[in-house]
Design an enzyme around this catalytic site. Structure first.
Site, PDB file in Angstrom:
ATOM      1  N   TYR A 141       0.821  -1.224   0.000  1.00 56.57           N
ATOM      2  CA  TYR A 141       0.000   0.000   0.000  1.00 56.57           C
ATOM      3  C   TYR A 141       0.852   1.271   0.000  1.00 56.57           C
ATOM      4  O   TYR A 141       0.362   2.349  -0.273  1.00 56.57           O
ATOM      5  CB  TYR A 141      -0.943   0.026   1.207  1.00 56.57           C
ATOM      6  N   LYS A 192       3.151 -15.424   1.554  1.00 63.34           N
ATOM      7  CA  LYS A 192       3.028 -16.115   0.267  1.00 63.34           C
ATOM      8  C   LYS A 192       4.459 -16.404  -0.176  1.00 63.34           C
ATOM      9  O   LYS A 192       4.908 -16.003  -1.261  1.00 63.34           O
ATOM     10  CB  LYS A 192       2.255 -15.213  -0.720  1.00 63.34           C
ATOM     11  N   ASP A 224      -3.454 -18.046   0.948  1.00 63.54           N
ATOM     12  CA  ASP A 224      -4.636 -18.693   0.355  1.00 63.54           C
ATOM     13  C   ASP A 224      -5.170 -19.776   1.289  1.00 63.54           C
ATOM     14  O   ASP A 224      -6.380 -19.887   1.517  1.00 63.54           O
ATOM     15  CB  ASP A 224      -4.322 -19.243  -1.043  1.00 63.54           C
ATOM     16  N   ASP A 248      -5.433  -6.782   5.713  1.00 61.19           N
ATOM     17  CA  ASP A 248      -6.633  -6.023   5.352  1.00 61.19           C
ATOM     18  C   ASP A 248      -7.755  -7.006   4.987  1.00 61.19           C
ATOM     19  O   ASP A 248      -8.890  -6.927   5.480  1.00 61.19           O
ATOM     20  CB  ASP A 248      -6.278  -5.138   4.148  1.00 61.19           C
ATOM     21  N   ASP A 252     -11.016  -8.581   7.679  1.00 57.25           N
ATOM     22  CA  ASP A 252     -12.436  -8.384   7.346  1.00 57.25           C
ATOM     23  C   ASP A 252     -13.153  -9.727   7.276  1.00 57.25           C
ATOM     24  O   ASP A 252     -14.297  -9.862   7.723  1.00 57.25           O
ATOM     25  CB  ASP A 252     -12.591  -7.658   6.010  1.00 57.25           C
TER      26      ASP A 252
END
Ligand code: NAD
Length: 360
Positions: A141, A192, A224, A248, A252
């Site tokens: 980000y 990852k 994943d 992020d 959620d």
């Protein structure tokens, strides 16, 4: 010396829910000798209306001086036509970056009394208690270079950069380890590493840092798989630590396992443990000013504030027990209401928590 808490009610339901959280703080101060002082300031749309900026200098100054900050929520349709630089959300982002709040703590807790609120089967989620620790000021980000460029062929190409320094990984992993020491002593680091070199380094630094905490069991999981496991068997997790973007998304997802947005608190901490605490939900303009909002996420944010910034774990526990007691009594705001329960408004819910605190 008394600790100073800055109260930022914000917009929409912000002032209503923060009002109830302040009652809880005042009760702990007056009846249980919690040594605090409270200041209040404007942020978000309310600050824009009064001072022409969502994060006025006076608010920022008070935030810098405070030991901890409690924020309601910012934003609403009234301010959507404004240019991005002065939108209410800039107040929130400005506080995070100015105060260098690099560690975002997002618990996903499902009170057994509310298991029916989840879209998952009750036995999969009842009693769920996960803490997601998300890196908040680095990663893709913020990485440079970024942008959209035109190729020689005339086609456009978008690009972002995932970048983490060893020191950034180490400090967020330490936050997760320290939290795990106060919980069930298990940390799952999510990356990852099979595809991204940056998170291969993340895994290496996490392993190295984890070695300083022999009492904590550190595991690693690809993102994943982590997403799949969160939905399949979420109770296997205690603390999860991950990058800005993975956090992020996963936080959620974990929050929604509980099905009750009005129940979940969050914290954003700096290196010294100073933090900003807020419910995960927004300013809920659709119910603002009607006394319908659930104040429990904000009240539980106060519990986090006491535990993580004021080192008052016992006071935090008092709040959490009081919330548990109120839920056991059958009181429910509209968002968590189900058949046979007593429907109450924002103020009634806040008063019930204060009463439960006093009776404990
Ligand atoms: P929202 O979280 O405000 O509301 C989503 C839904 O959940 C609404 O139906 C709302 O009524 C309900 N809800 C939220 N909190 C509740 C509570 N405490 N009790 C009962 N019901 C509750 O999200 P949104 O509608 O997407 O956003 C509304 C505004 O909030 C926007 O301006 C957005 O930018 C802002 N926002 C702010 C923050 C923040 O301040 N941290 C976070 C998210 C959204």
């Amino acid at each position: 010396m008394s600790k100073n808490i800055l109260i930022l009610p914000g917009d929409g339901i912000g002032p209503e829910i923060v009002n109830e959280a302040v009652k809880v703080l005042a009760c702990l101060r007056d009846d249980f000798a919690l040594d605090i002082e409270m200041d209040e300031a404007l942020v978000g749309g309310a600050a824009y209306d009064a001072a022409g900026h969502p994060l006025p200098e006076a608010t920022l100054q008070l935030a810098r001086e405070a030991d901890a900050i409690l924020l309601g929520a910012v934003g609403g349709p009234k301010w959507e036509p404004l240019e991005i630089a002065v939108r209410p959300e800039k107040g929130l982002l400005g506080l995070r970056s100015e105060l260098k709040l690099f560690a975002n703590l997002r618990p996903a807790i499902l009170y057994p009394q509310l298991a029916a609120a989840s879209t998952l089967k009750a036995e999969v989620v009842a009693g769920l208690d996960i803490m997601i620790v998300r890196e908040l000021t680095g990663g893709i980000y913020f990485g440079q270079p970024r942008g959209v460029r035109k190729l020689e062929s005339g086609e456009r190409e978008g690009f972002n950069t995932l970048v983490y320094r060893e020191s950034e990984v180490e400090r967020i992993v330490r936050v997760a380890m320290d939290i795990a020491m106060k919980r069930n002593r298990r940390v799952c680091s999510v990356d990852k590493a099979n595809v991204l070199e940056c998170t291969e380094l993340w895994r290496e630094v996490a392993t190295r840092t984890g070695a300083d905490y022999p009492e904590v069991a550190l595991s690693h999981m690809y993102v994943d798989n982590a997403a799949m496991q969160l939905v399949r068997a979420p109770k296997q997790f205690d603390v999860m630590v991950t990058t800005n973007m993975f956090g992020d998304i996963l936080s959620d997802c974990a929050a929604m396992l509980t099905g009750s947005i009005g129940m979940l608190p969050s914290a954003s901490l700096d290196e010294a443990g100073k933090g900003m605490y807020e419910p995960i939900h927004g300013s809920a303009p659709d119910i603002a000013g009607r006394g319908l909002a659930n104040p429990l996420a904000t009240i539980l944010s106060v519990a986090m504030l006491l535990r993580y910034s004021l080192d008052e774990a016992e006071m935090a526990g008092r709040i959490e027990s009081a919330v548990d007691k109120v839920l056991n009594s059958g009181m429910r705001t509209a968002d968590i209401h189900s058949a046979g329960m007593q429907k109450v408004g924002t103020e009634q819910m806040g008063d019930a928590v204060v009463m439960a605190l006093r009776e404990a």
